[in-house]
Design a protein around this motif. Structure first.
Motif, PDB file in Angstrom:
ATOM      1  N   ILE A   1      -5.556 -93.056  -2.827  1.00 11.45           N
ATOM      2  CA  ILE A   1      -4.201 -93.362  -3.290  1.00 11.45           C
ATOM      3  C   ILE A   1      -3.194 -93.096  -2.165  1.00 11.45           C
ATOM      4  O   ILE A   1      -3.236 -92.045  -1.530  1.00 11.45           O
ATOM      5  CB  ILE A   1      -3.833 -92.520  -4.521  1.00 11.45           C
ATOM      6  N   SER A   2      -2.306 -94.042  -1.940  1.00 13.96           N
ATOM      7  CA  SER A   2      -1.256 -93.883  -0.942  1.00 13.96           C
ATOM      8  C   SER A   2       0.096 -94.207  -1.575  1.00 13.96           C
ATOM      9  O   SER A   2       0.221 -95.213  -2.284  1.00 13.96           O
ATOM     10  CB  SER A   2      -1.484 -94.822   0.249  1.00 13.96           C
ATOM     11  N   VAL A   3       1.066 -93.351  -1.319  1.00 17.50           N
ATOM     12  CA  VAL A   3       2.425 -93.563  -1.809  1.00 17.50           C
ATOM     13  C   VAL A   3       3.367 -93.468  -0.617  1.00 17.50           C
ATOM     14  O   VAL A   3       3.449 -92.424   0.036  1.00 17.50           O
ATOM     15  CB  VAL A   3       2.828 -92.530  -2.879  1.00 17.50           C
ATOM     16  N   GLY A   4       4.054 -94.558  -0.312  1.00 13.60           N
ATOM     17  CA  GLY A   4       4.989 -94.586   0.800  1.00 13.60           C
ATOM     18  C   GLY A   4       6.380 -94.970   0.330  1.00 13.60           C
ATOM     19  O   GLY A   4       6.535 -95.788  -0.577  1.00 13.60           O
ATOM     20  N   ALA A   5       7.391 -94.369   0.929  1.00 17.38           N
ATOM     21  CA  ALA A   5       8.771 -94.675   0.554  1.00 17.38           C
ATOM     22  C   ALA A   5       9.653 -94.625   1.790  1.00 17.38           C
ATOM     23  O   ALA A   5       9.407 -93.839   2.711  1.00 17.38           O
ATOM     24  CB  ALA A   5       9.286 -93.699  -0.504  1.00 17.38           C
ATOM     25  N   GLN A   6      10.692 -95.462   1.787  1.00 15.57           N
ATOM     26  CA  GLN A   6      11.657 -95.501   2.877  1.00 15.57           C
ATOM     27  C   GLN A   6      13.058 -95.427   2.288  1.00 15.57           C
ATOM     28  O   GLN A   6      13.433 -96.254   1.453  1.00 15.57           O
ATOM     29  CB  GLN A   6      11.501 -96.789   3.697  1.00 15.57           C
ATOM     30  N   PHE A   7      13.820 -94.410   2.711  1.00 16.41           N
ATOM     31  CA  PHE A   7      15.189 -94.220   2.241  1.00 16.41           C
ATOM     32  C   PHE A   7      16.158 -94.536   3.380  1.00 16.41           C
ATOM     33  O   PHE A   7      15.864 -94.273   4.548  1.00 16.41           O
ATOM     34  CB  PHE A   7      15.402 -92.788   1.759  1.00 16.41           C
ATOM     35  N   ASP A   8      17.317 -95.055   3.012  1.00 13.07           N
ATOM     36  CA  ASP A   8      18.337 -95.434   3.989  1.00 13.07           C
ATOM     37  C   ASP A   8      19.659 -94.780   3.600  1.00 13.07           C
ATOM     38  O   ASP A   8      20.086 -94.878   2.442  1.00 13.07           O
ATOM     39  CB  ASP A   8      18.486 -96.954   4.009  1.00 13.07           C
ATOM     40  N   TRP A   9      20.288 -94.118   4.564  1.00 12.50           N
ATOM     41  CA  TRP A   9      21.535 -93.382   4.304  1.00 12.50           C
ATOM     42  C   TRP A   9      22.520 -93.731   5.410  1.00 12.50           C
ATOM     43  O   TRP A   9      22.254 -93.505   6.593  1.00 12.50           O
ATOM     44  CB  TRP A   9      21.236 -91.879   4.284  1.00 12.50           C
ATOM     45  N   ARG A  10      23.672 -94.279   5.021  1.00 10.85           N
ATOM     46  CA  ARG A  10      24.712 -94.612   5.997  1.00 10.85           C
ATOM     47  C   ARG A  10      26.044 -94.035   5.497  1.00 10.85           C
ATOM     48  O   ARG A  10      26.386 -94.171   4.321  1.00 10.85           O
ATOM     49  CB  ARG A  10      24.823 -96.125   6.195  1.00 10.85           C
ATOM     50  N   MET A  11      26.782 -93.440   6.423  1.00 12.03           N
ATOM     51  CA  MET A  11      28.015 -92.747   6.037  1.00 12.03           C
ATOM     52  C   MET A  11      29.107 -92.957   7.088  1.00 12.03           C
ATOM     53  O   MET A  11      28.837 -93.214   8.254  1.00 12.03           O
ATOM     54  CB  MET A  11      27.756 -91.243   5.896  1.00 12.03           C
ATOM     55  N   GLY A  12      30.364 -92.833   6.614  1.00  8.15           N
ATOM     56  CA  GLY A  12      31.503 -92.803   7.518  1.00  8.15           C
ATOM     57  C   GLY A  12      32.209 -94.116   7.727  1.00  8.15           C
ATOM     58  O   GLY A  12      33.179 -94.171   8.486  1.00  8.15           O
ATOM     59  N   GLY A  13      31.766 -95.185   7.070  1.00 10.35           N
ATOM     60  CA  GLY A  13      32.390 -96.490   7.254  1.00 10.35           C
ATOM     61  C   GLY A  13      33.234 -96.908   6.067  1.00 10.35           C
ATOM     62  O   GLY A  13      33.326 -96.215   5.047  1.00 10.35           O
ATOM     63  N   TRP A  14      33.860 -98.064   6.206  1.00 11.92           N
ATOM     64  CA  TRP A  14      34.687 -98.648   5.146  1.00 11.92           C
ATOM     65  C   TRP A  14      34.246-100.079   4.889  1.00 11.92           C
ATOM     66  O   TRP A  14      33.605-100.712   5.728  1.00 11.92           O
ATOM     67  CB  TRP A  14      36.164 -98.643   5.551  1.00 11.92           C
ATOM     68  N   LEU A  15      34.596-100.569   3.695  1.00  9.14           N
ATOM     69  CA  LEU A  15      34.339-101.968   3.363  1.00  9.14           C
ATOM     70  C   LEU A  15      35.564-102.573   2.701  1.00  9.14           C
ATOM     71  O   LEU A  15      36.438-101.864   2.183  1.00  9.14           O
ATOM     72  CB  LEU A  15      33.109-102.114   2.465  1.00  9.14           C
TER      73      LEU A  15
END
Length: 1022
Positions: free
Chosen positions: A859-873
């Motif tokens: 069994i293999s469990v893989g995850a990728q998280f993305d975190w971006r901060m400090g900008g505006w939209l």
């Protein structure tokens, strides 16, 4: 039929290449880590002196044919090889492998020109993403598979269409230019190099064909590529065959997608004006919902009056416009080889149905990679063909949907072709045209079609004259043919209900021919090693675009430009660009722990004037391995490996397209008067004295392997200074031009990058790995042209001296020193400030990626998280929702005058008193429409944290497959993307990752909303 025949021939050819072997003993075994007992998946098991080879499954097990007395040779990255003899048919080979403490030391990276070299020699940062990590989310475009996995690499998607565009930036922006080159590549994008061949795009590349991608992060690492390498390089290595029995792999993926993150809408008020219900009004300024049945639109031709329940449903009705998207991928590959040759063949078919009904995209990929040795002559060759057919509706359906009342019934208007349907354009409840027409009418009648074919290939020969000198010649081509058609079906109706038929046919043909001659010298003098590369590059780019169309067709279903009223419209554009470069690299090493490398390149480019088209740029880098140089550090179980590196580089960058230094004239009928045909000059002063931009880069970093390389760490600091920016500066119209192309402006980048990766648990049955990457990018505008303190990039996006690039500049309310809004003492309405407000950067300066891989037996469990901060939209959807009365804020105060929160009144200049009683002038449409024009109301911080990828797989134990020899490995899995996202509390508009028109942080009303996806995957190896 032709494509189907090609597909069948290709598959038949693949299977004809299978090398069948006589039956031998089926030797079973298992490969584990000697220290922890953990299974080693992917270890290579080969029978010496034969071409039989296999790999271990997820539980470390393997099955291979071997005879008594033969020897198994087992290898695995980061471990010392092991050999084991076969003694009998029933033998279970237990292999324990010892970790090699030199793991980081022996990492091989693909450097510039596709030349592989040891990581220890490399004087700049580089990161490798292997096939497994790249394909964890089963993306169709390989670029998306890199998102959040490489420090300093930022990837943004334009929207959620079936074939979305992508923007990729590495270590920030270096050029103010926004114009793509002749090859269509963004001036701030890295160069793409596939098997040593530079190409303008890799979106059509099959991700399953990729062995690994080496990211060379800056101009220092990609110096030998010249101007194209100024933004770093993505070195893509595709798969190749290996000596041994032919391997067949089949991969199937089915993914479902559902829309989410729609901007919130109020559910209190319905259609009408000034609180009065109007059955033909699309805006929501009517009375509050009361749960009664009300007329909807006008009576139908048969006299029936449509009605709707005047109440907001429990479910967001806008979701009914979207369907469940479907992405089906099938991939088949065959590889193998012997002592002299290798081959890899693959075929892929991708069928995508979008979340907008009737949107679809189909892609077929074919690839062949091969190699052959003829004594001292080695040859490598490959060819890749991609056929992509797309059919979408542009913009319209969603643009109107978010302006409709909350109780709008999309199902009622779906059958628009029925003359008695409320959805028929003659009966539609609102007579407003354009984007407010029936969304299903727009879907069926306004279509964009594209048939794109891409063909790439490479032939490479190298001859080794002796042990210290070899010569290599590589020639490659890239050809793109894109046939497009945009149609609007004619529908005759009175007034704004009328739709004029139109058709526009276009073609875009691009080709590139690239050739490199490389002389490679290597010679050791005792402890001193030397290497010299001398090379020449010649490249030609050619593009031709044509279009022809008619704007007033005669018949609804005949999309022929000849069947029209009025004149045809059309254009033809032909552009060609050539470049020649010579380059060299000298590397010197001492005792395999100290390395110094010098690079230099001179380019001649046709887009510059003869006086400026030749330019030279040098570079130097160094690396030092303390763990090999310092005796007390050798053999340490704590500090297993250490590397310190630094580099300096100055690179020329040309962001011009062909003929931009010429003043192009355009035809203008009626000029100078009457029916005469005249020509007008362009409004941009072309300035033939333009020179290249020059980017000077400094880089320093450290790499550590700790605890026998169980924990790895890397930190890098980078500074780049981009001078002589090529951009259009505003000039006085009295000069005859509106702007001038100038060399001016200066951008700097200060960058910090970190990578941490390690095994948290490493035992017999369990392995848990965590990885973290971080980057901080401070991208500053230092200088502009003349007395300018800012330039406009696109709408609210600016370049501002002394501020991060790009910056969000918006209209705002007048405020006191405490930030409270100043209201008019007479009307109570907020006062709009005279000057715009600089909120901050549109690009998040802080970017982080977190990866985890947990393995328990199969069994293999893989995850990728993305975190971006400090900008505006900024969202341009919200102003339209304010005007339409669908934004929640328009219902917040009951559509009545109210005291503006946290407001003050300026009683005397500079003196303010809290406002506790002065009401606004109204709470209706006029008031809120005006507030929608104040851009601060539609801006928000773009911080987010999302689960980008999730993969769960199970590999069948080899014991289930041991009774037969046809199937070697089987794994099944679950895959998901964008399962959740946490946004800043003020961002209710959409996914902050999206962008529009090359503008970061910009959410356009033209974009299709985001979706989350989930599905299943099957892998079988034969």
């Amino acid at each position: 039929m032709q494509r189907r025949s090609i597909f069948l021939i290709w598959v038949a050819l693949m299977f004809s290449c299978i090398n069948l072997h006589a039956q031998a003993w089926q030797v079973k075994g298992k490969v584990i880590d000697e220290t922890t007992g953990a299974a080693l998946a992917g270890a290579t098991v080969a029978v010496k002196s034969t071409n039989r080879i296999t790999q271990t499954a997820a539980d470390g097990s393997f099955l291979i044919q071997a005879a008594k007395g033969q020897v198994l040779h087992i290898t695995f990255s980061g471990y010392s090889f092991v050999e084991a003899a076969v003694t009998n048919a029933d033998q279970l080979v237990q292999v324990s492998m010892t970790p090699d403490n030199k793991q980081l030391d022996e990492v091989v990276v693909t450097g510039a020109l596709g030349i592989k070299r040891a990581s220890r020699e490399f004087g700049a940062a580089a990161q490798i993403v292997d096939n497994r990590n790249l394909n964890q989310g089963k993306t169709v475009n390989p670029v998306f598979g890199l998102a959040s996995k490489v420090a300093g690499l930022r990837i943004n998607m334009y929207d959620s269409k079936v074939d979305p565009q992508v923007q990729i930036t590495l270590r920030g922006t270096r050029s103010l230019s926004r114009t793509s080159g002749i090859d269509g590549r963004n001036p701030n994008a890295p160069i793409y190099v596939v098997d040593g061949m530079p190409v303008p795009d890799i979106a059509r590349l099959n991700p399953n064909d990729i062995e690994s991608i080496t990211v060379l992060k800056g101009a220092n690492a990609a110096a030998l590529y010249g101007s194209e390498g100024v933004n770093g390089a993505l070195m893509i290595n595709t798969k190749s065959g290996k000596k041994g029995r032919g391997v067949i792999q089949y991969n199937h993926t089915t993914i479902f997608s559902n829309v989410f993150l729609l901007p919130p809408a109020q559910t209190t008020y319905g259609q009408g004006n000034n609180g009065v219900y109007d059955p033909t009004q699309y805006e929501s300024w009517g009375p509050a919902f009361d749960g009664t049945m009300k007329d909807f639109g006008l009576p139908l031709p048969n006299g029936v009056q449509p009605q709707l329940l005047y109440a907001a449903p429990s479910k967001d009705a806008r979701l009914d416009l979207f369907q469940t998207g479907l992405n089906v991928q099938n991939d088949l590959s065959l590889s193998g080889g012997d002592d002299k040759s290798t081959y890899f063949m693959s075929v892929q078919h991708v069928n995508i149905k979008g979340i907008i009904p009737e949107d679809k995209n189909n892609r077929t990929n074919l690839r062949f990679n091969g190699s052959r040795k003829f004594g001292k002559l080695n040859t490598n060759y490959n060819i890749n063909y991609s056929y992509n057919k797309k059919n979408t509706t542009p913009d319209g359906p969603w643009i109107g949907a978010y302006r409709y009342p909350a109780n709008f019934d999309f199902g009622m208007v779906k059958d628009w072709e029925d003359p008695l349907s409320p959805g028929n354009p003659l009966n539609y409840f609102t007579s407003q045209g354009s984007w407010l027409r029936n969304p299903y009418f727009l879907i069926d009648n306004i279509r964009d079609q594209s048939t794109q074919q891409t063909l790439t290939g490479k032939v490479e020969v190298d001859y080794r004259f002796n042990d210290w000198f070899k010569a290599l010649y590589r020639v490659g081509f890239y050809a793109l043919s894109d046939e497009t058609r945009s149609t609007v079906r004619k529908f005759e109706a009175p007034g704004t209900r009328n739709t004029v038929g139109s058709v526009s046919d276009g073609s875009n043909n691009y080709r590139r021919l690239n050739g490199d001659l490389i002389l490679h010298f290597n010679k050791d003098f005792g402890k001193i090693s030397t290497g010299l590369i001398l090379g020449n590059n010649i490249r030609t780019d050619y593009r031709k675009t044509t279009s022809i169309g008619a704007a007033n067709l005669l018949y609804p279903d005949l999309f022929n430009p000849g069947s029209r009223q009025g004149e045809l419209n059309g254009s033809v554009s032909i552009a060609e660009q050539r470049s020649v470069g010579t380059y060299g690299e000298l590397s010197v090493g001492y005792d395999n722990y100290l390395f110094l490398t010098f690079t230099g390149r001179n380019d001649w480019v046709s887009v510059l004037s003869p006086e400026n088209r030749s330019y030279f740029y040098p570079g130097v880098s160094a690396s030092f391995i303390p763990t090999d140089a310092i005796t007390t550090l050798k053999g340490s179980n704590i500090l297993s490996y250490a590397k310190v590196y630094a580099s300096w580089n100055r690179t020329g960058n040309v962001t011009l397209t062909p003929y931009q230094l010429n003043n192009a004239y355009t035809q203008n009928n009626g000029f100078p008067f009457g029916n005469m045909v005249g020509f007008l000059p362009g409004l941009v002063n072309p300035n033939p004295n333009i020179e290249p931009e020059f980017v000077t880069s400094y880089e320093a970093g450290i790499q550590l392997g700790l605890f026998r390389n169980r924990l790895n760490f890397e930190a890098t600091y980078v500074y780049s200074d981009s001078k002589g920016q090529i951009f259009n500066a505003t000039t006085s119209s009295s000069t005859g031009y509106n702007s001038a192309r100038v060399n001016a402006g200066r951008l700097t980048n200060s960058i910090i990058e970190m990578n941490v990766n390690g095994d948290v648990v490493r035992s017999k049955d369990i392995k848990w790995n965590l990885g973290f990457n971080f980057s901080y990018i401070n991208n500053q505008v230092k200088e502009l042209y003349g007395g300018l303190d800012n330039i406009n990039n696109f709408r609210q996006s600016y370049g501002v001296i002394g501020a991060a690039f790009p910056s969000l500049l918006v209209s705002d309310y007048k405020r006191d020193a405490q930030g409270r809004v100043v209201v008019d003492a007479t009307t109570g309405d907020p006062v709009i400030a005279a000057d715009n407000t600089l909120l901050g950067t549109l690009v998040p300066p802080y970017q982080m990626g977190l990866s985890t891989m947990f393995q328990f037996k199969g069994i293999s469990v893989g995850a990728q998280f993305d975190w971006r901060m400090g900008g505006w939209l900024y969202s341009e959807i919200v102003p339209a929702m304010y005007t339409a009365g669908t934004d929640p804020r328009t219902a917040e105060y009951g559509r009545q005058p109210f005291v503006w929160p946290n407001s003050v009144i300026e009683v005397t200049p500079g003196h303010f008193e809290a406002n506790t009683s002065k009401l606004t002038s109204s709470g209706g449409r006029a008031f809120w429409s005006k507030q929608g024009e104040v851009q601060i109301n539609t801006a928000a911080p773009s911080d987010f944290f999302k689960l980008r990828e999730l993969s769960i797989s199970y590999a069948l134990p080899i014991s289930l497959l041991s009774k037969q020899s046809f199937i070697r490995e089987v794994s099944i899995g679950f895959v998901a993307n964008n399962l959740f996202i946490i946004r800043h509390k003020d961002n209710k508009y959409g996914d902050p990752e999206y962008l529009y028109n090359n503008t970061d942080g910009y959410l356009s009303f033209r974009q299709v909303p985001p979706f989350r996806s989930y599905g299943v995957n099957l892998n079988v190896t034969f």
